[in-house]
Design a protein around this motif. Structure first.
Motif, mmCIF file in Angstrom:
data_model
loop_
_atom_site.group_PDB
_atom_site.id
_atom_site.type_symbol
_atom_site.label_atom_id
_atom_site.label_comp_id
_atom_site.label_asym_id
_atom_site.label_seq_id
_atom_site.Cartn_x
_atom_site.Cartn_y
_atom_site.Cartn_z
ATOM 1 N N GLY A 119 2.078 -8.942 -5.656
ATOM 2 C CA GLY A 119 1.146 -10.171 -5.019
ATOM 3 C C GLY A 119 0.426 -10.172 -4.035
ATOM 4 N N VAL A 120 0.377 -9.141 -3.375
ATOM 5 C CA VAL A 120 0.085 -8.857 -1.956
ATOM 6 C C VAL A 120 -1.207 -8.197 -2.794
ATOM 7 C CG1 VAL A 120 -0.233 -9.390 0.716
ATOM 8 C CG2 VAL A 120 1.636 -9.913 -0.762
ATOM 9 N N GLU A 121 -2.406 -8.845 -1.755
ATOM 10 C CA GLU A 121 -3.484 -7.613 -1.846
ATOM 11 C C GLU A 121 -3.445 -6.801 -0.701
ATOM 12 O OE1 GLU A 121 -7.517 -9.445 -2.541
ATOM 13 O OE2 GLU A 121 -6.752 -9.046 -5.086
ATOM 14 N N VAL A 122 -3.475 -5.258 -0.301
ATOM 15 C CA VAL A 122 -3.533 -4.791 0.940
ATOM 16 C C VAL A 122 -4.474 -3.085 0.625
ATOM 17 C CG1 VAL A 122 -2.908 -3.132 1.875
ATOM 18 C CG2 VAL A 122 -0.756 -4.337 0.780
ATOM 19 N N PRO A 123 -5.776 -4.053 1.178
ATOM 20 C CA PRO A 123 -6.703 -2.946 1.770
ATOM 21 C C PRO A 123 -6.513 -1.415 1.754
ATOM 22 C CG PRO A 123 -7.799 -5.010 2.793
ATOM 23 C CD PRO A 123 -5.640 -5.059 2.647
ATOM 24 N N GLY A 124 -7.201 -0.466 0.779
ATOM 25 C CA GLY A 124 -7.685 0.879 1.127
ATOM 26 C C GLY A 124 -5.809 1.760 0.770
ATOM 27 N N LEU A 125 -5.168 0.676 0.069
ATOM 28 C CA LEU A 125 -4.078 1.576 -0.427
ATOM 29 C C LEU A 125 -3.631 2.216 -1.482
ATOM 30 C CD1 LEU A 125 -0.648 1.142 0.034
ATOM 31 C CD2 LEU A 125 -0.389 -0.661 -1.290
ATOM 32 N N ARG A 126 -4.948 2.304 -2.559
ATOM 33 C CA ARG A 126 -4.786 3.469 -3.056
ATOM 34 C C ARG A 126 -5.211 4.471 -2.984
ATOM 35 N NH1 ARG A 126 -8.172 0.279 -7.838
ATOM 36 N NH2 ARG A 126 -10.278 0.109 -6.437
ATOM 37 N N MET A 127 -6.213 4.163 -2.106
ATOM 38 C CA MET A 127 -6.172 5.401 -1.391
ATOM 39 C C MET A 127 -5.303 6.321 -1.122
ATOM 40 S SD MET A 127 -9.876 4.780 1.225
ATOM 41 C CE MET A 127 -10.209 6.066 1.025
ATOM 42 N N PHE A 128 -4.183 6.067 -0.944
ATOM 43 C CA PHE A 128 -3.176 6.623 -0.001
ATOM 44 C C PHE A 128 -2.304 6.876 -1.166
ATOM 45 C CE2 PHE A 128 -5.315 4.771 3.265
ATOM 46 C CZ PHE A 128 -5.620 6.354 3.908
ATOM 47 N N ILE A 129 -1.945 5.851 -2.573
ATOM 48 C CA ILE A 129 -0.847 6.000 -3.959
ATOM 49 C C ILE A 129 -1.474 6.273 -4.655
ATOM 50 C CG2 ILE A 129 0.101 4.323 -2.391
ATOM 51 C CD1 ILE A 129 -1.314 2.563 -4.959
ATOM 52 N N GLN A 130 -2.555 7.069 -4.700
ATOM 53 C CA GLN A 130 -2.913 7.994 -6.012
ATOM 54 C C GLN A 130 -3.590 8.918 -6.007
ATOM 55 O OE1 GLN A 130 -6.337 8.001 -7.233
ATOM 56 N NE2 GLN A 130 -7.110 6.637 -5.677
ATOM 57 N N ALA A 131 -3.517 10.010 -6.489
ATOM 58 C CA ALA A 131 -4.187 11.375 -6.143
ATOM 59 C C ALA A 131 -5.344 11.821 -6.685
ATOM 60 C CB ALA A 131 -3.300 12.653 -6.534
ATOM 61 N N ARG A 132 -6.351 11.019 -7.466
ATOM 62 C CA ARG A 132 -7.923 10.649 -7.744
ATOM 63 C C ARG A 132 -8.967 10.770 -7.425
ATOM 64 N NH1 ARG A 132 -10.696 10.715 -12.823
ATOM 65 N NH2 ARG A 132 -12.565 9.868 -12.966
ATOM 66 N N TRP A 133 -9.733 12.147 -6.899
ATOM 67 C CA TRP A 133 -10.999 11.688 -6.371
ATOM 68 C C TRP A 133 -12.150 12.140 -6.988
ATOM 69 C CZ3 TRP A 133 -13.149 11.597 -1.337
ATOM 70 C CH2 TRP A 133 -14.103 11.051 -1.186
ATOM 71 N N ASP A 134 -12.980 10.970 -7.048
ATOM 72 C CA ASP A 134 -13.995 11.348 -8.738
ATOM 73 C C ASP A 134 -15.021 10.175 -8.425
ATOM 74 O OD1 ASP A 134 -15.806 11.853 -10.667
ATOM 75 O OD2 ASP A 134 -14.220 12.183 -11.882
ATOM 76 N N ALA A 135 -15.892 10.624 -7.601
ATOM 77 C CA ALA A 135 -17.320 10.245 -7.085
ATOM 78 C C ALA A 135 -18.338 9.938 -8.483
ATOM 79 C CB ALA A 135 -17.710 10.731 -6.002
ATOM 80 N N VAL A 136 -18.076 9.986 -9.235
ATOM 81 C CA VAL A 136 -19.034 10.304 -10.484
ATOM 82 C C VAL A 136 -18.665 9.630 -11.921
ATOM 83 C CG1 VAL A 136 -20.419 12.287 -12.093
ATOM 84 C CG2 VAL A 136 -20.039 12.887 -9.539
#
Length: 375
Positions: A119-136
């Protein structure tokens, strides 16, 4: 007690610096004070104008040049003092502005990659807990996990190559090699440090990668193993040169005293020379690690450029992407959040190198305490 002592030392140091400034003002000719004041103020004004992108920046800069020229002729000592001071302050300001800039530019993508945990929003956390990089393709994601993984593997392999080989070579040059050999080998090692990284990367791409692909039956070229080996060889001259200087600075009396009580040369090297020079040797290895972390061109040339994790994670026979190669490969085309994500990669690299520097200072402090120096 130690905190009180440290506070007292800081207060005493501040007091000494303040007294030096007062003594300088009291002992300096008023005309010289005016000149150094004009130099400092004009340089500060030019710096502010540069940051504000003002067309009038050239005016205070010309005043600075004219005042410096006049002061160098009439009041050389005071002018040299204010120039060294202002250049030091300017360096610190520029470094601080760079830090602020890269952190500020990374904020949008950190907010975009916010994740919720309990229930707590952590800025930037998703960049380190998932492995998907797709800018398109949707969903747009900018994970740093694959690049952190690649950087970690390359750094570990490079350190395993440069650390033991570099320290061993430094010991040989400092303690074993004849003077004639040292005079030829030491400059040769230092010349190796000047070879551009793109040359190492090109050799790795044209020779090592095809050989590894054929021998290990991998699909395509590029592997963390051989990138790490190449980067380790690149860092080797730095480790050898710095470690050899540290080992050579150990007083000869310490070595002679050890030999006098019946120890062998090897026992003297391991029990006297290496511990006494440990702070310098560790600094040499950490410099090599820093180069491995920050290496760009060799990794960019040799790796596939695919931002994803290897399977399994310990598979070093495939190489995808590192933080530095990600920046080098994408900065020309990136915009918006993708550009901000590249700044996040830069922030991670900066914090990593900062942690290594703090670690080096801590090791030096521990060794000084152990050897009886000031803590």
């Amino acid at each position: 007690m130690s905190s009180v002592t440290r506070t007292e030392r800081l207060n005493a140091a501040a007091g000494r610096q303040f007294q030096r400034v007062r003594d300088f003002v009291d002992d300096t000719d008023p005309a010289a004070l005016v000149v150094v004041g004009v130099i400092a103020v004009s340089l500060l004004t030019a710096f502010v104008g540069f940051l504000a992108v003002s067309n009038l920046t050239v005016l205070p800069f010309l005043v600075f040049v004219a005042a410096t020229g006049y002061g160098w002729v009439r009041h050389q000592e005071e002018t040299a003092l204010i120039l060294t001071l202002t250049m030091t302050v300017s360096t610190l300001l520029i470094l601080g502005l760079i830090i602020v800039f890269i952190f500020r530019e990374s904020v949008p993508v950190i907010q975009y990659e916010t994740a919720t945990v309990f229930g707590v929003e952590v800025p930037g956390l998703r960049m380190f807990i998932q492995a998907r990089w797709d800018a398109v393709s949707d969903p747009i994601r900018y994970s740093m996990a694959p690049m952190i993984h690649g950087t970690l593997l390359v750094t570990v392999i490079a350190t395993a190559v440069a650390g033991p080989l570099g320290v061993a070579a430094a010991l040989f040059l400092s303690e074993i090699a004849p003077a004639v050999v040292r005079e030829f080998v030491k400059p040769g090692v230092e010349i190796l440090a000047g070879i551009p990284s793109i040359v190492y990367g090109f050799i790795g791409f044209t020779i090592l990668s095809p050989w590894a692909s054929d021998q290990f039956q991998t699909t395509g070229q590029g592997s963390y193993l051989f990138v790490g080996i190449v980067v380790g060889l690149m860092a080797l001259p730095t480790v050898v040169s710095v470690a050899e200087d540290a080992l050579s600075s150990v007083p000869e009396s310490m070595k002679s005293g050890s030999l006098a009580v019946g120890t062998t040369d090897w026992q003297t090297m391991t029990s006297i020379t290496l511990p006494a020079a440990f702070s310098g040797v560790s600094a040499a290895v950490l410099l090599g690690v820093g180069r491995a972390i920050g290496e760009t061109m060799a990794a960019t040339v040799m790796l596939r450029g695919v931002p994803r994790l290897t399977e399994p994670l310990v598979n070093v026979f495939y190489g995808q992407e590192t933080l530095t190669s990600l920046i080098a490969r994408n900065y020309g085309e990136a915009d918006g959040l993708q550009m901000d994500a590249l700044f996040v990669a830069g922030v991670i690299l900066f914090l990593t190198v900062l942690a290594i520097s703090i670690g080096a200072q801590y090791i030096e402090w521990r060794m000084r305490s152990k050897l009886g120096g000031e803590a």
